[in-house]
Design a protein around this motif. Structure first.
Motif, PDB file in Angstrom:
ATOM      1  N   GLN A 416     -10.664  21.832  -0.398  1.00 43.03           N
ATOM      2  CA  GLN A 416     -10.338  23.006   0.444  1.00 43.03           C
ATOM      3  C   GLN A 416     -11.239  24.192   0.116  1.00 43.03           C
ATOM      4  OE1 GLN A 416      -6.143  23.137  -0.548  1.00 43.03           O
ATOM      5  NE2 GLN A 416      -5.558  22.115   1.356  1.00 43.03           N
ATOM      6  N   GLN A 420     -13.901  25.957   2.728  1.00 44.35           N
ATOM      7  CA  GLN A 420     -13.829  27.379   3.079  1.00 44.35           C
ATOM      8  C   GLN A 420     -15.139  28.090   2.728  1.00 44.35           C
ATOM      9  OE1 GLN A 420      -9.476  28.971   2.680  1.00 44.35           O
ATOM     10  NE2 GLN A 420      -9.846  27.456   1.108  1.00 44.35           N
ATOM     11  N   HIS A 429      -4.546  29.377   4.453  1.00 45.71           N
ATOM     12  CA  HIS A 429      -5.272  29.323   3.186  1.00 45.71           C
ATOM     13  C   HIS A 429      -6.239  30.489   3.098  1.00 45.71           C
ATOM     14  CE1 HIS A 429      -3.613  25.362   2.909  1.00 45.71           C
ATOM     15  NE2 HIS A 429      -4.123  25.217   1.708  1.00 45.71           N
TER      16      HIS A 429
END
Ligand SMILES: Cc1cc2nc3c(=O)[nH]c(=O)nc-3n(C[C@H](O)[C@H](O)[C@H](O)COP(=O)(O)OP(=O)(O)OC[C@H]3O[C@@H](n4cnc5c(N)ncnc54)[C@H](O)[C@@H]3O)c2cc1C
Length: 595
Positions: A416, A420, A429
């Motif tokens: 993740q 990002q 998130h």
């Protein structure tokens, strides 16, 4: 006797299929350092959005939730180089991205047709036949990504898959049919037309279907004053086998498409006098065939609940757009748009096989029910899924994991964070910004410049608006080794500044090209020229970069500066008065790979 040539390749990742999902999977893994072979059975990349099929890639609708990452980079390159949205130039954008990517070997015109197993649950190698060179390419790899749409490796490796529609009871899906069946959505051969200054005629081929009645295409928009229609409803095959019957269906689709154009031009008032057919597709675009069974199967209910998974790695935002399996043969509404939240998260566990340990997948073939797939299948979503899979492969490779299932749950946060950093938004998130950046003294901008959110969210502004020539500065005590500097600019997700036509500007590519169409251009909001400075140990400010003609949203530099400060100075935009900068941050770390 001469035999055909054979070539051996070894890669960390072998990707099968070069649609948007396969391309972004290959690029993501290669950019992070994996050796990738990308095998694609056509001469061009893009799958359904290539010039061979010509469907426009869509996804979320609202603007703020536009899919970014590699997809946005490709689309901004397209806006820069392709002002009339010509499909051949779009092909060249996709081709260029693969061609110029170190670590990525592209095998075009190469069809994956066999697989070798290392054991019952592990793939050792695949072989593809390249029709232009009569060469058999064997690729051995640690990981395989099936992005072929049709899930070729399910058939070749015994990976579990499903086909057709689940019955309503199986997952409690309200939009599923009462009983399970083998029906799918159909396939289509599309048309593209251009409006000329003078009238033009059309003589249909003798073999084209005839549709002389005004009632020939009920509920199928085909009036050329409508800028949004694109012949998607020329759909057949949902009650047949969308793999085995493709060639027979293609013949019928071509007869149907040219018959439809005859209807539009010669039968009834469709405002088509000055419109000329400039292209007819001979390769059907497929909507649905086999879907893999992964570690998790996402359902309609998960979509409706916004996909709030801890292992979210991508998102969708299209409605659950389910088509009638009889397609054009069904006179009622051809599809139903069942509402879906936008965005809804999609978990990592839908991207790898439940029984083949080194097999991942991305695109329309992920582990979802038919109902959920009716939303996740659109190409912007597929591109995010591909980037997520390529990034997951890198994390598996980096951590020495042989089996995709070992990624969940331990390595999810790492995937993740990489996503990002690579400008992939994940609902709910926030990107972790390096502590050294967060503790540096900030001048010239609000805290929202380093809050780890690289876009405006509903009711929440991020980043800052600067005047041209207004500097943002970070300073700190002592010398820090700066590994990388990251900037994210506003690429006008709503695309309001790329063309003055409020309808056309929303579409990434076009179907019918109106006469006198204004050219498209780079979003006016993007920062075009800027400079980056660093302060050395003696307190002297020096220029690190003077960037001209930037048209990308994410600008990321791997550096290696021994600095006591960093500054960013925007000089101009592509037209907007203010420079909208979502992020300016940096990471500390050992010296650079390159400057
Ligand atoms: C008519 C139509 C209208 C649609 N409308 C829209 C729309 O408006 N917007 C939108 O975003 N989506 C739309 N969709 C859905 C979308 O196009 C697909 O769901 C999407 O393209 C799936 O992406 P993919 O990468 O999985 O597959 P694809 O785009 O099909 O790409 C798969 C690639 O793999 C290649 N391949 C297949 N088998 C092999 C093999 N054995 N070896 C090597 N390569 C192989 C194929 O040639 C292809 O290039 C539409 C689909 C159709 C058919």
């Amino acid at each position: 006797m001469n035999t055909c040539a054979q070539k051996e390749h070894h890669a960390d990742l072998c990707v099968i299929g070069g649609g948007l999902a396969g391309l972004t999977a290959g690029l993501a893994a290669a950019r992070h350092g994996c050796r990738v072979v990308l095998m694609q059975d056509r001469p061009v990349l893009g799958g359904n959005c290539s010039s061979e099929i010509r469907m426009w890639p869509l996804g979320c609708h609202e603007g703020w939730n536009r899919e970014a990452g590699i997809l946005e980079e490709l689309q901004l390159e397209n806006l820069y180089r392709n002002p009339r949205k010509n499909y051949s130039l779009w092909d060249s954008v996709l081709f260029g991205a693969a061609l110029q990517q170190p670590n990525l070997e592209l095998l075009l015109n190469c069809t994956c047709q066999s697989a070798e197993m290392a054991s019952t649950n592990r793939i050792a190698a695949v072989t593809g036949w390249q029709l232009t060179t009569y060469t058999s390419h064997r690729i051995s790899a640690d990981y395989f990504a099936d992005c072929s749409g049709d899930s070729i490796l399910s058939f070749l490796t015994g990976a579990h898959f499903r086909k057709g529609r689940e019955g309503r009871e199986e997952y409690g899906e309200s939009i599923a049919p009462e009983k399970a069946d083998a029906c799918t959505m159909g396939m289509s051969c599309l048309l593209q037309a251009q409006q000329r200054q003078a009238p033009s005629g059309f003589i249909p081929p003798a073999w084209a279907n005839r549709y002389p009645s005004p009632e020939s295409f009920p509920n199928r928009p085909h009036d050329l004053t409508d800028k949004t229609f694109n012949y998607w409803w020329l759909e057949l095959g949902g009650t047949q086998d969308t793999i085995a019957d493709t060639e027979t269906l293609r013949d019928e689709l071509v007869k149907t498409a040219l018959g439809a154009w005859d209807h539009i031009k010669n039968h009834g008032a469709h405002h088509a006098e000055n419109w000329e057919l400039m292209w007819a597709g001979f390769l059907p675009g497929k909507r649905e065939s086999r879907r893999y069974v992964g570690a998790y199967t996402m359902t309609e209910n998960d979509v409706r609940a916004e996909g709030q998974f801890s292992d979210v790695i991508a998102y969708g935002g299209w409605t659950m757009d389910d088509h009638h399996p009889e397609g054009l043969r069904y006179p009622g509404e051809p599809n139903i748009f069942h509402p879906a939240p936008s965005p809804f998260g999609i978990p990592l566990r839908c991207l790898y096989s439940e029984n083949i340990e080194n097999l991942g997948f991305a695109g329309r073939n992920i582990s979802v029910t038919h109902a959920a797939m009716s939303a996740s299948r659109v190409m912007n979503t597929c591109a995010l899924l591909g980037q997520a899979l390529g990034t997951a492969v890198f994390v598996a490779y980096k951590n020495g994991l042989r089996d995709f299932s070992a990624l969940y749950p331990a390595y999810v946060p790492e995937i993740q964070q990489f996503l990002q950093e690579d400008d992939c938004y994940l609902p709910r998130h926030r990107r972790t910004v390096a502590p050294g950046c967060l503790t540096a003294k900030l001048e010239g901008a609000e805290e929202t410049i380093r809050d780890g959110v690289d876009r405006d969210l509903p009711g929440e502004a991020h980043g800052c608006l600067l005047s041209c020539g207004q500097e943002i500065r970070y300073t700190w005590d002592g010398v820090k080794q700066i590994r990388s500097i990251r900037l994210v600019f506003d690429s006008d997700f709503a695309r309001e500044t790329v063309n003055s036509d409020p309808v056309l500007r929303w579409y990434p590519m076009l179907c019918n090209i109106p006469a006198g169409m204004e050219d498209f251009h780079v979003p006016a909001t993007l920062v075009k020229n800027y400079r980056i400075f660093w302060r050395d140990a003696a307190g002297q400010w020096k220029q690190y970069r003077a960037v001209t003609n930037n048209y990308q949203r994410l600008n990321h530099y791997v550096c290696g500066l021994a600095a006591t400060g960093l500054a960013f100075l925007p000089m101009s935009t592509w037209g907007a008065e203010k420079c909208h900068v979502f992020s300016f941050d940096f990471e500390e770390g050992p010296a650079a790979l390159s400057q």
